[in-house]
Design a protein around this motif. Structure first.
Motif, PDB file in Angstrom:
ATOM      1  N   ASP A 121      -1.858  -5.668   3.233  1.00  0.00           N
ATOM      2  CA  ASP A 121      -2.888  -6.063   4.177  1.00  0.00           C
ATOM      3  C   ASP A 121      -2.744  -7.109   5.049  1.00  0.00           C
ATOM      4  O   ASP A 121      -3.286  -7.585   5.900  1.00  0.00           O
ATOM      5  N   SER A 134      -4.671  -3.118   6.056  1.00  0.00           N
ATOM      6  CA  SER A 134      -4.231  -2.284   4.777  1.00  0.00           C
ATOM      7  C   SER A 134      -4.337  -0.605   5.477  1.00  0.00           C
ATOM      8  O   SER A 134      -3.507   0.135   5.080  1.00  0.00           O
ATOM      9  N   ARG A 135      -5.328  -0.593   5.741  1.00  0.00           N
ATOM     10  CA  ARG A 135      -5.679   0.815   6.474  1.00  0.00           C
ATOM     11  C   ARG A 135      -4.562   1.315   7.513  1.00  0.00           C
ATOM     12  O   ARG A 135      -4.061   2.456   7.248  1.00  0.00           O
ATOM     13  N   GLU A 136      -4.362   0.532   8.334  1.00  0.00           N
ATOM     14  CA  GLU A 136      -3.313   1.052   9.497  1.00  0.00           C
ATOM     15  C   GLU A 136      -1.937   0.861   8.704  1.00  0.00           C
ATOM     16  O   GLU A 136      -1.104   1.839   9.021  1.00  0.00           O
ATOM     17  N   LEU A 191      -1.204   1.665   5.452  1.00  0.00           N
ATOM     18  CA  LEU A 191      -1.132   3.164   4.946  1.00  0.00           C
ATOM     19  C   LEU A 191      -1.059   4.182   5.617  1.00  0.00           C
ATOM     20  O   LEU A 191      -0.382   5.346   5.412  1.00  0.00           O
ATOM     21  N   GLU A 192      -1.895   4.276   6.822  1.00  0.00           N
ATOM     22  CA  GLU A 192      -1.753   5.569   7.535  1.00  0.00           C
ATOM     23  C   GLU A 192      -0.606   5.624   8.242  1.00  0.00           C
ATOM     24  O   GLU A 192       0.020   6.918   8.637  1.00  0.00           O
ATOM     25  N   GLY A 205     -10.696  -1.413  -1.320  1.00  0.00           N
ATOM     26  CA  GLY A 205      -8.855  -1.593  -1.098  1.00  0.00           C
ATOM     27  C   GLY A 205      -8.355  -0.617  -2.193  1.00  0.00           C
ATOM     28  O   GLY A 205      -7.516   0.422  -1.805  1.00  0.00           O
ATOM     29  N   ALA A 219      -8.931   3.424  -1.269  1.00  0.00           N
ATOM     30  CA  ALA A 219      -8.210   3.461  -0.243  1.00  0.00           C
ATOM     31  C   ALA A 219      -6.971   3.947  -0.855  1.00  0.00           C
ATOM     32  O   ALA A 219      -6.246   5.199  -0.275  1.00  0.00           O
ATOM     33  N   GLU A 265      -6.897   7.352  -2.733  1.00  0.00           N
ATOM     34  CA  GLU A 265      -6.874   8.302  -1.771  1.00  0.00           C
ATOM     35  C   GLU A 265      -5.406   8.533  -1.243  1.00  0.00           C
ATOM     36  O   GLU A 265      -5.109   9.785  -0.960  1.00  0.00           O
ATOM     37  N   TRP A 266      -4.856   7.639  -0.638  1.00  0.00           N
ATOM     38  CA  TRP A 266      -3.669   7.683  -0.199  1.00  0.00           C
ATOM     39  C   TRP A 266      -2.618   8.441  -1.103  1.00  0.00           C
ATOM     40  O   TRP A 266      -1.716   8.793  -0.709  1.00  0.00           O
ATOM     41  N   ASP A 320      -7.114  -8.370   5.821  1.00  0.00           N
ATOM     42  CA  ASP A 320      -8.517  -7.164   5.719  1.00  0.00           C
ATOM     43  C   ASP A 320      -9.636  -7.902   6.033  1.00  0.00           C
ATOM     44  O   ASP A 320     -10.765  -7.466   5.825  1.00  0.00           O
ATOM     45  N   GLN A 360     -13.325  -5.096  11.400  1.00  0.00           N
ATOM     46  CA  GLN A 360     -13.140  -5.627   9.995  1.00  0.00           C
ATOM     47  C   GLN A 360     -14.323  -6.215   9.546  1.00  0.00           C
ATOM     48  O   GLN A 360     -14.981  -6.705  10.564  1.00  0.00           O
TER      49      GLN A 360
END
Length: 430
Positions: free
Chosen positions: A281, A285-287, A289-290, A312, A315, A318-319, A399, A423
């Protein structure tokens, strides 16, 4: 068992200095210090104190002379022979000789570098500057000193009987939490409360309560000195400091974008097993992991440390699934602002879907809310973060935008480079 109320009443800090050992710190600091010692020993870093709670006037509460005396005491500390033997010979995370001989030789001779302290209005400006491996060791003891001296300032106005009642109520409050957690099946919980603890003696008392009350559900403490003293596991992996400094050293946007993964690559070379925990984070975090390389999905788990913990963890699940990993074999560590109700809720939601663990911090070791007049002992958000590296400002996005740190223009640059989406703002209590 130490009578804390009597020790407080006696007010003899030379018997009870706030920080009594160089390893009275979080275990991950020592792990990161070894990594920095190996990879970036000459990097010059500045750490700065940040009080997110303006309503707590530290400079009015804490005497500057006493603060300097405590900080000077910390600068006098070095590893004892017993502490060196413990670090050299103990097994951590199933690995003997976790700390390399060259690092231990350096650590045995290290003294913390000078500090700069200045009063600015009702707050203190406290900064530390020096070679990264040395100066990073200031973070945890600096926070512990300020938190405890603030508490001592409040306690100083209490009578002896009042102190006895205060600590009896605090102990009852602590044990009631333990009794709730005793009923949580499959619980794995560690003490993460060093940096914002009420005091060393109180953190030690909290650890004793968890040892007795939770048994095998209590997996250890982040405090290396207490872990040695109580013969329990020292717990910790890595923190935001590493990607913040690596990113500050980047010369181009491309190098900046790659910096968080360079941190992971260096860590991957040094550690395995349960020390391979992703902390995603720092810049969103989203960015993270992508854009993460596929090999990171093979790591043991992930620590959720800001933002909505449910979002979190979902996500993360799913990752892992998207990369062919079985989330049920992965470890999710929750560590942000936890208290009993949230621990119970998260355990119930994610048990069986991932391996769940908790790093319980401030509301374990400093929950004196409602126990002093005007709630004067309530915990508050105080941090000490890397502010610059080789003269370049550091940035942390988190985050939660309320936890963002750094110059505003650099924050916007980092948001652009990492592609951070809007966010959700969440209140920051600790």
């Amino acid at each position: 068992m130490v009578d804390i109320a009597t020790r407080v009443w006696n007010h003899r800090w030379k018997i009870d200095p706030v920080v009594r050992s160089l390893i009275d710190t979080d275990f991950y600091k020592l792990l990161m210090c070894q990594s920095v010692f190996r990879n970036m020993p000459d990097t010059k870093v500045t750490f700065s104190l940040i009080n997110r709670a303006d309503h707590v006037p530290l400079a009015r509460l804490i005497d500057e002379g006493e603060l300097r005396e405590q900080l000077d005491h910390i600068r006098s500390l070095s590893l004892t022979r017993g502490e060196s033997t413990y670090l050299r010979g103990n097994t951590f995370y199933g690995k003997r000789q976790m700390f390399r001989p060259d690092f231990m030789e350096w650590l045995e001779g290290v003294r913390l570098p000078p500090y700069h302290l200045e009063r600015v209005g009702d707050q203190y400006e406290l900064t530390f500057e020096g070679a990264w491996p040395e100066v990073m060791l200031w973070e945890i003891p600096a926070l512990a000193v300020l938190m405890e001296l603030r508490g001592r300032a409040v306690l100083n106005d209490m009578g002896r009987f009042e102190l006895q009642v205060l600590y009896a109520r605090a102990l009852t409050k602590l044990w009631e939490k333990v009794e709730v957690l005793q009923r949580v099946e499959g619980l794995r919980l560690a003490d993460f409360g060093t940096r914002r603890r009420h005091s060393y003696l109180w953190q030690d008392r909290c650890v004793q309560a968890l040892i007795e009350g939770l048994g095998e559900k209590f997996v250890g403490t982040s405090n290396c000195h207490i872990a040695m003293k109580r013969d329990i596991e020292a717990i910790g992996t890595n923190a935001h400091e590493l990607p913040m400094v690596y990113a500050a050293l980047a010369e181009t946007d491309e190098e900046l974008r790659a910096a968080p993964y360079k941190v992971m690559a260096d860590w991957h070379e040094e550690h395995d097993g349960n020390l391979r925990i992703i902390l995603p984070d720092t810049f969103g975090s989203r960015e993270f992991l992508e854009n993460a390389p596929d090999w990171l999905a093979g790591w043991t788990g992930m620590r959720i440390d800001s933002g909505d913990p449910v979002a979190g963890a979902e996500a993360a699940i799913e990752w892992w699934r998207a990369r062919g990993e079985d989330p049920r074999q992965k470890l999710v560590i929750f560590s942000d602002g936890l208290d009993v109700d949230k621990i119970v809720e998260l355990q119930k939601r994610f048990s069986g879907r991932v391996r769940v663990s908790f790093g319980w911090g401030t509301y374990l070791t400093n929950d004196f809310r409602g126990l002093a007049p005007d709630d004067a002992l309530a915990p508050f958000s105080l941090v000490c973060k890397a502010a610059s590296a080789n003269g370049n400002p550091t940035v942390k996005l988190s985050d939660n935008p309320l936890k963002a740190m750094g110059p505003s223009d650099e924050i916007e640059r980092y948001r652009r480079v990492f592609g951070v989406a809007p966010q959700e703002r969440m209140d920051v209590f600790v």
